[in-house]
Design a protein around this motif. Structure first.
Motif, PDB file in Angstrom:
ATOM      1  N   LEU A 254      -9.177  -5.295   3.754  1.00  0.00           N
ATOM      2  CA  LEU A 254      -9.431  -4.803   2.482  1.00  0.00           C
ATOM      3  C   LEU A 254      -9.318  -3.282   2.273  1.00  0.00           C
ATOM      4  CD1 LEU A 254     -12.149  -6.919   0.758  1.00  0.00           C
ATOM      5  CD2 LEU A 254      -9.641  -7.534   0.841  1.00  0.00           C
ATOM      6  N   LEU A 255      -9.973  -2.670   3.387  1.00  0.00           N
ATOM      7  CA  LEU A 255      -9.615  -1.179   3.079  1.00  0.00           C
ATOM      8  C   LEU A 255      -8.337  -0.823   3.816  1.00  0.00           C
ATOM      9  CD1 LEU A 255     -13.148  -0.167   4.891  1.00  0.00           C
ATOM     10  CD2 LEU A 255     -12.548  -0.207   2.503  1.00  0.00           C
ATOM     11  N   ALA A 256      -7.854  -1.476   4.653  1.00  0.00           N
ATOM     12  CA  ALA A 256      -6.477  -1.349   4.850  1.00  0.00           C
ATOM     13  C   ALA A 256      -5.351  -1.396   3.482  1.00  0.00           C
ATOM     14  CB  ALA A 256      -6.031  -2.064   5.961  1.00  0.00           C
ATOM     15  N   ILE A 257      -5.746  -2.293   3.060  1.00  0.00           N
ATOM     16  CA  ILE A 257      -4.993  -2.441   1.692  1.00  0.00           C
ATOM     17  C   ILE A 257      -5.058  -1.155   0.677  1.00  0.00           C
ATOM     18  CG2 ILE A 257      -4.562  -4.021  -0.377  1.00  0.00           C
ATOM     19  CD1 ILE A 257      -5.255  -6.230   1.195  1.00  0.00           C
ATOM     20  N   VAL A 258      -6.384  -0.957   0.591  1.00  0.00           N
ATOM     21  CA  VAL A 258      -6.578   0.447  -0.078  1.00  0.00           C
ATOM     22  C   VAL A 258      -5.865   1.497   0.474  1.00  0.00           C
ATOM     23  CG1 VAL A 258      -8.352   1.992  -0.660  1.00  0.00           C
ATOM     24  CG2 VAL A 258      -8.902  -0.222  -0.773  1.00  0.00           C
ATOM     25  N   ALA A 259      -5.815   1.634   1.636  1.00  0.00           N
ATOM     26  CA  ALA A 259      -5.208   2.877   2.363  1.00  0.00           C
ATOM     27  C   ALA A 259      -3.624   2.955   2.115  1.00  0.00           C
ATOM     28  CB  ALA A 259      -5.179   2.908   4.021  1.00  0.00           C
ATOM     29  N   LEU A 260      -2.961   1.565   2.126  1.00  0.00           N
ATOM     30  CA  LEU A 260      -1.716   1.363   1.687  1.00  0.00           C
ATOM     31  C   LEU A 260      -1.245   1.949   0.166  1.00  0.00           C
ATOM     32  CD1 LEU A 260       1.285   0.449   2.414  1.00  0.00           C
ATOM     33  CD2 LEU A 260       0.373  -2.084   1.914  1.00  0.00           C
ATOM     34  N   ALA A 261      -2.348   1.260  -0.600  1.00  0.00           N
ATOM     35  CA  ALA A 261      -2.333   1.877  -2.042  1.00  0.00           C
ATOM     36  C   ALA A 261      -2.212   3.533  -2.078  1.00  0.00           C
ATOM     37  CB  ALA A 261      -3.105   1.158  -2.786  1.00  0.00           C
ATOM     38  N   ALA A 262      -3.135   3.997  -1.476  1.00  0.00           N
ATOM     39  CA  ALA A 262      -3.099   5.393  -1.409  1.00  0.00           C
ATOM     40  C   ALA A 262      -1.920   6.092  -1.071  1.00  0.00           C
ATOM     41  CB  ALA A 262      -4.249   5.784  -0.584  1.00  0.00           C
TER      42      ALA A 262
ATOM     43  N   MET B 246       1.598  -0.838  -8.190  1.00  0.00           N
ATOM     44  CA  MET B 246       1.216  -2.119  -8.711  1.00  0.00           C
ATOM     45  C   MET B 246       0.721  -3.313  -8.070  1.00  0.00           C
ATOM     46  SD  MET B 246       0.354  -3.525 -11.831  1.00  0.00           S
ATOM     47  CE  MET B 246       1.364  -2.316 -13.294  1.00  0.00           C
ATOM     48  N   GLY B 247       1.497  -3.634  -7.119  1.00  0.00           N
ATOM     49  CA  GLY B 247       1.221  -4.761  -6.537  1.00  0.00           C
ATOM     50  C   GLY B 247      -0.067  -4.583  -5.620  1.00  0.00           C
ATOM     51  N   THR B 248      -0.043  -3.444  -4.688  1.00  0.00           N
ATOM     52  CA  THR B 248      -1.455  -3.402  -3.966  1.00  0.00           C
ATOM     53  C   THR B 248      -2.624  -3.247  -4.569  1.00  0.00           C
ATOM     54  OG1 THR B 248      -0.728  -0.891  -3.899  1.00  0.00           O
ATOM     55  CG2 THR B 248      -0.053  -2.455  -1.882  1.00  0.00           C
ATOM     56  N   GLN B 249      -2.589  -2.680  -5.811  1.00  0.00           N
ATOM     57  CA  GLN B 249      -3.815  -2.445  -6.428  1.00  0.00           C
ATOM     58  C   GLN B 249      -4.148  -3.844  -6.974  1.00  0.00           C
ATOM     59  OE1 GLN B 249      -4.680  -2.358  -9.891  1.00  0.00           O
ATOM     60  NE2 GLN B 249      -2.774  -2.677 -10.674  1.00  0.00           N
ATOM     61  N   SER B 250      -3.199  -4.484  -7.736  1.00  0.00           N
ATOM     62  CA  SER B 250      -3.507  -5.644  -8.404  1.00  0.00           C
ATOM     63  C   SER B 250      -3.673  -6.842  -7.153  1.00  0.00           C
ATOM     64  CB  SER B 250      -2.288  -6.367  -9.142  1.00  0.00           C
ATOM     65  OG  SER B 250      -1.989  -5.652 -10.075  1.00  0.00           O
ATOM     66  N   SER B 251      -3.310  -6.652  -6.175  1.00  0.00           N
ATOM     67  CA  SER B 251      -3.838  -7.495  -5.064  1.00  0.00           C
ATOM     68  C   SER B 251      -5.328  -7.379  -4.568  1.00  0.00           C
ATOM     69  CB  SER B 251      -3.152  -7.419  -3.862  1.00  0.00           C
ATOM     70  OG  SER B 251      -3.452  -8.338  -2.478  1.00  0.00           O
ATOM     71  N   LEU B 252      -6.007  -6.157  -4.702  1.00  0.00           N
ATOM     72  CA  LEU B 252      -7.171  -5.999  -4.715  1.00  0.00           C
ATOM     73  C   LEU B 252      -8.038  -6.567  -5.698  1.00  0.00           C
ATOM     74  CD1 LEU B 252      -7.096  -2.356  -3.317  1.00  0.00           C
ATOM     75  CD2 LEU B 252      -8.053  -4.183  -2.108  1.00  0.00           C
ATOM     76  N   ALA B 253      -7.315  -6.295  -7.012  1.00  0.00           N
ATOM     77  CA  ALA B 253      -8.295  -6.860  -8.232  1.00  0.00           C
ATOM     78  C   ALA B 253      -8.514  -8.261  -8.029  1.00  0.00           C
ATOM     79  CB  ALA B 253      -7.451  -6.336  -9.367  1.00  0.00           C
ATOM     80  N   TYR B 254      -7.300  -9.123  -7.665  1.00  0.00           N
ATOM     81  CA  TYR B 254      -7.510 -10.560  -7.655  1.00  0.00           C
ATOM     82  C   TYR B 254      -8.267 -10.977  -6.438  1.00  0.00           C
ATOM     83  CZ  TYR B 254      -4.388 -10.793 -11.549  1.00  0.00           C
ATOM     84  OH  TYR B 254      -3.832 -10.579 -12.992  1.00  0.00           O
ATOM     85  N   ILE B 255      -8.237 -10.502  -5.573  1.00  0.00           N
ATOM     86  CA  ILE B 255      -9.084 -10.657  -4.339  1.00  0.00           C
ATOM     87  C   ILE B 255     -10.588 -10.481  -4.731  1.00  0.00           C
ATOM     88  CG2 ILE B 255     -10.052  -9.847  -2.084  1.00  0.00           C
ATOM     89  CD1 ILE B 255      -7.284  -9.017  -1.480  1.00  0.00           C
ATOM     90  N   VAL B 256     -10.868  -9.398  -5.742  1.00  0.00           N
ATOM     91  CA  VAL B 256     -12.321  -9.177  -5.825  1.00  0.00           C
ATOM     92  C   VAL B 256     -12.498 -10.333  -6.907  1.00  0.00           C
ATOM     93  CG1 VAL B 256     -13.878  -7.607  -7.512  1.00  0.00           C
ATOM     94  CG2 VAL B 256     -12.369  -6.661  -5.408  1.00  0.00           C
TER      95      VAL B 256
END
Length: 411
Positions: free
Chosen positions: A377-385, A224-234
């Motif tokens: 940002l792509l590293a955060i996506v990888a962590l979320a994955a 929840m935290g990693t995907q939400s982080s991407l959402a608020y960055i965008v």
């Protein structure tokens, strides 16, 4: 009227359609209070004289409040009942929106604090209420109200400036969203399921601390935290990054706005996609791959592919958020556990998510180039994955015969 599940005792429940419509109306209110502020920040700073730090506080405070106040929802629900707690949250939301319309820095900050607290509590309650009222279709109903959340966010961002022009300024524009919140409060108060709060089992041991002893709870929270982080960055920085890429401000705004609108599709479709297998890992990886592809196309890819990037990013982020909420209801055996897991996942997750926009701001201050920021940002996506591969397995938290919390393979 129909009789609810045994878990709720003698409580009276709404039939499914009115309940879903109420959930949609409530969910529509949980994003405009956040998204309506950003387009007006330049006007607010010019007219109030707020410093850059104070303006930054206005944007960060609601996200922090989502995390700080979400854990209060299960506590309030046990004492007041989930129904009355949601009524209280909607009342606080209405009050906060009205206070922001007073247009002074003090009331603007106070109103934003109340708005963030109300949304943190109300958003945490929704998964537990859906799990309680419609346990068999909880994942699909989660997709419906997630779509409403995304629609509310899009309306807040898109109508903020027009409302300011039509109604006579940014204070009235911000305060006008209290009308929708008041409508939701009245509808929920009049039509909500009624009855005593669900009591905890006398033999049940532990609360949120017991959840923290289970890796599955951590996995759901961190996803929840990693995907939400991407959402608020965008949400906070994508237009700025697109302008740095060379797009005009107006086109950058349209690109982000269309991405938010595309989220409506995947927010509704993702839970159906998740039902195609025994667990949710394939669905989670698909939407995260879309997010990664969309970010790359928009920030580094050929400009001719920018609209494909918009579609991919919207599909990815709408699906990621919808599945994050779906995991809360699927990883818990009953509504009590769903409420506790929701408080933990959204409380810890949104607190973590607040670091994302802050980190991008620091990177821009350090003058990192677009390629370096995109790599982060792509590293955060990888962590979320990686977290999705764990949280998406067919496991769930439940209470055994001895009252202990255990993790088992979902039936």
């Amino acid at each position: 009227m129909t009789t609810s599940s045994p878990e709720a005792g003698h409580r009276l429940a709404l039939s499914p359609l009115p309940f879903v419509l109420l959930m949609v109306l409530v969910a529509l209110n949980l994003r405009p209070a956040l998204s309506s502020l950003a387009p007006l920040l330049a006007r607010i700073q010019q007219e109030t004289g707020l410093s850059a730090m104070a303006i930054g506080t206005l944007t960060t405070l609601p996200v922090l409040c989502l995390g700080l106040f979400a854990p209060l929802a299960p506590w309030l629900s046990r004492r007041l009942g989930a129904e009355m707690t949601l009524s209280l949250a909607l009342a606080v939301l209405t009050t906060g929106l009205l206070l922001r319309g007073l247009a002074t820095p003090t009331w603007l900050l106070a109103g934003t604090l109340l708005v963030g607290a109300a949304i943190g509590i109300a958003g945490t309650l929704l998964p537990a209420l859906v799990k309680r009222e419609l346990p068999a279709g909880a994942d699909l109903v989660t997709g419906v109200y997630t779509m409403a959340l995304c629609l509310g966010g899009a309306l807040g961002a898109g109508l903020s400036i027009p409302l300011a022009g039509t109604l006579g300024g940014w204070p009235v524009s911000l305060a006008s969203w209290s009308t929708l919140a008041l409508l939701a409060l009245l509808a929920w108060t009049l039509l909500m399921p009624r009855g005593p709060a669900v009591a905890s089992s006398p033999s049940e041991r532990g609360g949120t601390l017991a959840l923290l002893r289970h890796p599955l709870a951590w996995q759901v929270m961190l996803y929840m935290g990693t995907q939400s982080s991407l959402a608020y960055i965008v949400f906070g920085w994508l237009p700025t990054l697109l302008v740095a890429r060379g797009y005009a401000e107006s086109e950058a705004g349209w690109l982000m706005g269309m991405s938010v609108m595309v989220q409506l599709v995947s927010a509704l479709a993702a839970p159906w996609l998740a039902r195609l297998g025994r667990d949710q890992r394939p669905a989670l990886l698909i939407v995260l791959a879309c997010t990664a592809g969309g970010l790359w196309l928009l920030l580094l890819g050929p400009s001719a592919w920018r609209w494909a990037g918009v579609v991919m990013l919207g599909l990815g982020q709408g699906g990621s958020f919808s599945l994050a909420l779906t995991l809360i209801v699927l990883r818990s055996a009953d509504s009590r556990l769903a409420g506790r897991l929701s408080g933990l996942a959204q409380g810890g997750g949104y607190s973590l998510a607040a670091l994302g926009p802050l980190g991008v701001g620091v990177m821009l201050e350090l003058k990192l180039d677009l390629a370096a920021i995109t790599l982060v940002l792509l590293a955060i996506v990888a962590l979320a994955a990686g977290l999705a591969l764990l949280a998406g397995r067919d496991r769930r938290l439940e209470t055994n015969a001895g009252g202990a919390l255990v993790t088992r393979i979902a039936p």
